[in-house]
Design a protein around this motif. Sequence first.
Motif, PDB file in Angstrom:
ATOM      1  N   PHE A  17    -106.624 -20.899 -73.363  1.00 38.10           N
ATOM      2  CA  PHE A  17    -106.364 -21.274 -72.068  1.00 38.10           C
ATOM      3  C   PHE A  17    -106.331 -22.827 -71.729  1.00 38.10           C
ATOM      4  O   PHE A  17    -107.220 -23.530 -72.508  1.00 38.10           O
ATOM      5  N   TRP A  18    -105.988 -23.294 -70.850  1.00 30.83           N
ATOM      6  CA  TRP A  18    -106.090 -24.460 -70.193  1.00 30.83           C
ATOM      7  C   TRP A  18    -106.842 -24.571 -68.858  1.00 30.83           C
ATOM      8  O   TRP A  18    -106.649 -23.613 -68.217  1.00 30.83           O
ATOM      9  N   ASP A  19    -107.578 -25.687 -68.625  1.00 28.00           N
ATOM     10  CA  ASP A  19    -108.200 -25.544 -67.145  1.00 28.00           C
ATOM     11  C   ASP A  19    -107.043 -25.855 -66.112  1.00 28.00           C
ATOM     12  O   ASP A  19    -106.034 -26.665 -66.352  1.00 28.00           O
ATOM     13  N   TRP A  20    -107.191 -25.260 -64.887  1.00 27.98           N
ATOM     14  CA  TRP A  20    -106.331 -25.671 -63.750  1.00 27.98           C
ATOM     15  C   TRP A  20    -107.136 -26.768 -63.076  1.00 27.98           C
ATOM     16  O   TRP A  20    -108.117 -26.468 -62.136  1.00 27.98           O
ATOM     17  N   PRO A  21    -106.601 -27.996 -63.302  1.00 33.53           N
ATOM     18  CA  PRO A  21    -107.475 -29.231 -62.544  1.00 33.53           C
ATOM     19  C   PRO A  21    -107.351 -29.107 -60.973  1.00 33.53           C
ATOM     20  O   PRO A  21    -108.118 -29.802 -60.534  1.00 33.53           O
ATOM     21  N   LEU A  22    -106.286 -28.744 -60.526  1.00 30.42           N
ATOM     22  CA  LEU A  22    -106.240 -28.908 -58.775  1.00 30.42           C
ATOM     23  C   LEU A  22    -107.202 -28.077 -58.075  1.00 30.42           C
ATOM     24  O   LEU A  22    -107.195 -27.929 -56.923  1.00 30.42           O
ATOM     25  N   HIS A  23    -107.849 -27.098 -59.109  1.00 28.61           N
ATOM     26  CA  HIS A  23    -108.642 -26.124 -58.166  1.00 28.61           C
ATOM     27  C   HIS A  23    -110.224 -26.198 -58.833  1.00 28.61           C
ATOM     28  O   HIS A  23    -110.947 -25.362 -58.630  1.00 28.61           O
ATOM     29  N   GLY A  24    -110.656 -27.352 -59.068  1.00 28.82           N
ATOM     30  CA  GLY A  24    -111.968 -27.618 -59.361  1.00 28.82           C
ATOM     31  C   GLY A  24    -113.035 -27.079 -58.491  1.00 28.82           C
ATOM     32  O   GLY A  24    -112.899 -27.776 -57.303  1.00 28.82           O
ATOM     33  N   GLY A  25    -113.765 -26.555 -58.934  1.00 27.30           N
ATOM     34  CA  GLY A  25    -115.099 -26.069 -58.108  1.00 27.30           C
ATOM     35  C   GLY A  25    -114.847 -24.808 -57.230  1.00 27.30           C
ATOM     36  O   GLY A  25    -115.683 -24.525 -56.349  1.00 27.30           O
ATOM     37  N   ASP A  26    -113.620 -24.225 -57.280  1.00 27.75           N
ATOM     38  CA  ASP A  26    -113.409 -23.285 -56.160  1.00 27.75           C
ATOM     39  C   ASP A  26    -113.553 -21.894 -57.032  1.00 27.75           C
ATOM     40  O   ASP A  26    -113.357 -20.860 -56.432  1.00 27.75           O
ATOM     41  N   GLY A  27    -114.127 -21.756 -58.216  1.00 25.44           N
ATOM     42  CA  GLY A  27    -114.229 -20.617 -58.713  1.00 25.44           C
ATOM     43  C   GLY A  27    -113.295 -20.132 -59.751  1.00 25.44           C
ATOM     44  O   GLY A  27    -113.463 -19.056 -60.483  1.00 25.44           O
ATOM     45  N   PHE A  38     -99.183 -13.638 -67.362  1.00 20.78           N
ATOM     46  CA  PHE A  38    -100.257 -14.339 -66.252  1.00 20.78           C
ATOM     47  C   PHE A  38    -101.501 -13.860 -66.662  1.00 20.78           C
ATOM     48  O   PHE A  38    -101.687 -12.879 -66.759  1.00 20.78           O
ATOM     49  N   GLU A  39    -102.382 -14.944 -66.579  1.00 24.30           N
ATOM     50  CA  GLU A  39    -103.993 -14.513 -66.820  1.00 24.30           C
ATOM     51  C   GLU A  39    -104.810 -15.428 -65.824  1.00 24.30           C
ATOM     52  O   GLU A  39    -104.369 -16.873 -66.150  1.00 24.30           O
ATOM     53  N   VAL A  40    -105.637 -15.101 -65.448  1.00 23.98           N
ATOM     54  CA  VAL A  40    -106.650 -16.166 -64.177  1.00 23.98           C
ATOM     55  C   VAL A  40    -107.936 -15.692 -64.785  1.00 23.98           C
ATOM     56  O   VAL A  40    -108.109 -14.420 -65.038  1.00 23.98           O
ATOM     57  N   GLY A  41    -108.743 -16.442 -64.832  1.00 26.65           N
ATOM     58  CA  GLY A  41    -110.061 -16.511 -65.141  1.00 26.65           C
ATOM     59  C   GLY A  41    -111.038 -16.820 -63.941  1.00 26.65           C
ATOM     60  O   GLY A  41    -110.753 -17.957 -63.597  1.00 26.65           O
ATOM     61  N   LEU A  42    -111.968 -15.904 -63.243  1.00 26.13           N
ATOM     62  CA  LEU A  42    -112.682 -16.185 -62.049  1.00 26.13           C
ATOM     63  C   LEU A  42    -114.316 -16.178 -62.388  1.00 26.13           C
ATOM     64  O   LEU A  42    -114.452 -15.396 -63.023  1.00 26.13           O
ATOM     65  N   ARG A  60     -99.501  -9.382 -53.941  1.00 28.39           N
ATOM     66  CA  ARG A  60    -100.564 -10.448 -53.962  1.00 28.39           C
ATOM     67  C   ARG A  60    -101.595  -9.462 -54.815  1.00 28.39           C
ATOM     68  O   ARG A  60    -101.749  -8.285 -55.027  1.00 28.39           O
ATOM     69  N   LEU A  61    -102.493 -10.199 -55.220  1.00 28.65           N
ATOM     70  CA  LEU A  61    -103.849  -9.784 -56.014  1.00 28.65           C
ATOM     71  C   LEU A  61    -104.901 -10.170 -55.164  1.00 28.65           C
ATOM     72  O   LEU A  61    -105.177 -11.028 -54.620  1.00 28.65           O
ATOM     73  N   GLU A  62    -105.614  -8.854 -54.758  1.00 30.93           N
ATOM     74  CA  GLU A  62    -106.933  -9.213 -53.907  1.00 30.93           C
ATOM     75  C   GLU A  62    -108.044  -8.781 -54.691  1.00 30.93           C
ATOM     76  O   GLU A  62    -108.138  -7.840 -55.418  1.00 30.93           O
ATOM     77  N   ILE A  63    -109.177  -9.806 -54.720  1.00 28.45           N
ATOM     78  CA  ILE A  63    -110.279  -9.520 -55.504  1.00 28.45           C
ATOM     79  C   ILE A  63    -111.300  -9.688 -54.452  1.00 28.45           C
ATOM     80  O   ILE A  63    -111.698 -10.550 -53.625  1.00 28.45           O
ATOM     81  N   ASP A  64    -112.415  -8.547 -54.693  1.00 31.10           N
ATOM     82  CA  ASP A  64    -113.546  -8.614 -53.767  1.00 31.10           C
ATOM     83  C   ASP A  64    -114.753  -8.440 -54.622  1.00 31.10           C
ATOM     84  O   ASP A  64    -114.752  -7.595 -55.251  1.00 31.10           O
ATOM     85  N   PHE A  65    -115.532  -9.502 -54.380  1.00 33.60           N
ATOM     86  CA  PHE A  65    -116.955  -9.274 -55.131  1.00 33.60           C
ATOM     87  C   PHE A  65    -117.984  -9.028 -53.987  1.00 33.60           C
ATOM     88  O   PHE A  65    -118.109  -9.664 -53.142  1.00 33.60           O
ATOM     89  N   GLU A  66    -118.910  -8.023 -54.203  1.00 33.31           N
ATOM     90  CA  GLU A  66    -119.971  -8.028 -53.176  1.00 33.31           C
ATOM     91  C   GLU A  66    -121.052  -6.985 -53.886  1.00 33.31           C
ATOM     92  O   GLU A  66    -120.779  -5.956 -54.573  1.00 33.31           O
ATOM     93  N   HIS A  67    -122.267  -7.472 -53.454  1.00 35.81           N
ATOM     94  CA  HIS A  67    -123.416  -6.632 -53.853  1.00 35.81           C
ATOM     95  C   HIS A  67    -124.392  -6.588 -52.426  1.00 35.81           C
ATOM     96  O   HIS A  67    -124.161  -7.421 -51.640  1.00 35.81           O
ATOM     97  N   ILE A 104    -117.233 -14.062 -66.407  1.00 39.29           N
ATOM     98  CA  ILE A 104    -115.741 -14.398 -66.110  1.00 39.29           C
ATOM     99  C   ILE A 104    -115.118 -13.235 -66.091  1.00 39.29           C
ATOM    100  O   ILE A 104    -115.031 -12.158 -66.609  1.00 39.29           O
ATOM    101  N   LEU A 105    -114.425 -13.038 -64.763  1.00 39.48           N
ATOM    102  CA  LEU A 105    -113.480 -11.927 -64.603  1.00 39.48           C
ATOM    103  C   LEU A 105    -112.117 -12.407 -65.019  1.00 39.48           C
ATOM    104  O   LEU A 105    -111.674 -13.422 -64.340  1.00 39.48           O
ATOM    105  N   TYR A 106    -111.480 -11.652 -65.932  1.00 37.46           N
ATOM    106  CA  TYR A 106    -109.913 -12.059 -66.408  1.00 37.46           C
ATOM    107  C   TYR A 106    -109.204 -10.995 -65.855  1.00 37.46           C
ATOM    108  O   TYR A 106    -109.354  -9.814 -66.015  1.00 37.46           O
ATOM    109  N   ILE A 107    -108.188 -11.420 -65.257  1.00 33.90           N
ATOM    110  CA  ILE A 107    -107.126 -10.520 -64.812  1.00 33.90           C
ATOM    111  C   ILE A 107    -105.848 -10.742 -65.588  1.00 33.90           C
ATOM    112  O   ILE A 107    -105.473 -12.030 -65.401  1.00 33.90           O
ATOM    113  N   ARG A 108    -105.176  -9.846 -66.240  1.00 34.36           N
ATOM    114  CA  ARG A 108    -103.910 -10.189 -66.753  1.00 34.36           C
ATOM    115  C   ARG A 108    -102.721  -9.279 -66.345  1.00 34.36           C
ATOM    116  O   ARG A 108    -102.875  -8.362 -65.921  1.00 34.36           O
TER     117      ARG A 108
END
Length: 112
Positions: A17-27, A38-42, A60-67, A104-108
């Motif tokens: 993969f390559w880094d997505w530089p416009l979204h640095g620090g947002d997870g 398409f693949e994204v790593g969060l 839309r892709l909706e991702i919820d993280f909760e504990h 890292i959560l990968y979504i493909r």
Amino acid sequence: MSQIEVDHDGNEHQAKFWDWPLHGGDGVIRVHDDGTGFEVGLDAKYFTEKEITVKVIGDRLEIDFEHEQRTDKFGSITRKISRCYHLPAGVDASRSKSHLSQGILYIRGNKQ
């Protein structure tokens, strides 16, 4: 609406993969989008696969993280993060998959 099960087998993810530089620090760790898929790593380092929900709602892709709230000698903590993304054109949402590996959560999704 469909839900994508979060797979976790503990193996290192081997794709390139390559880094997505416009979204640095947002997870967002990495994004890959080409003619085949398409693949994204969060960043999901604070969550287990049972604490992550991935849904496809229309385009839309909706991702919820909760504990749940946890208490220790310093007090209590609750973590909840929600993210929503538009899927790229041509992605077959019904065949999308997710995988949790080393925090890292990968979504493909394959393109039709």
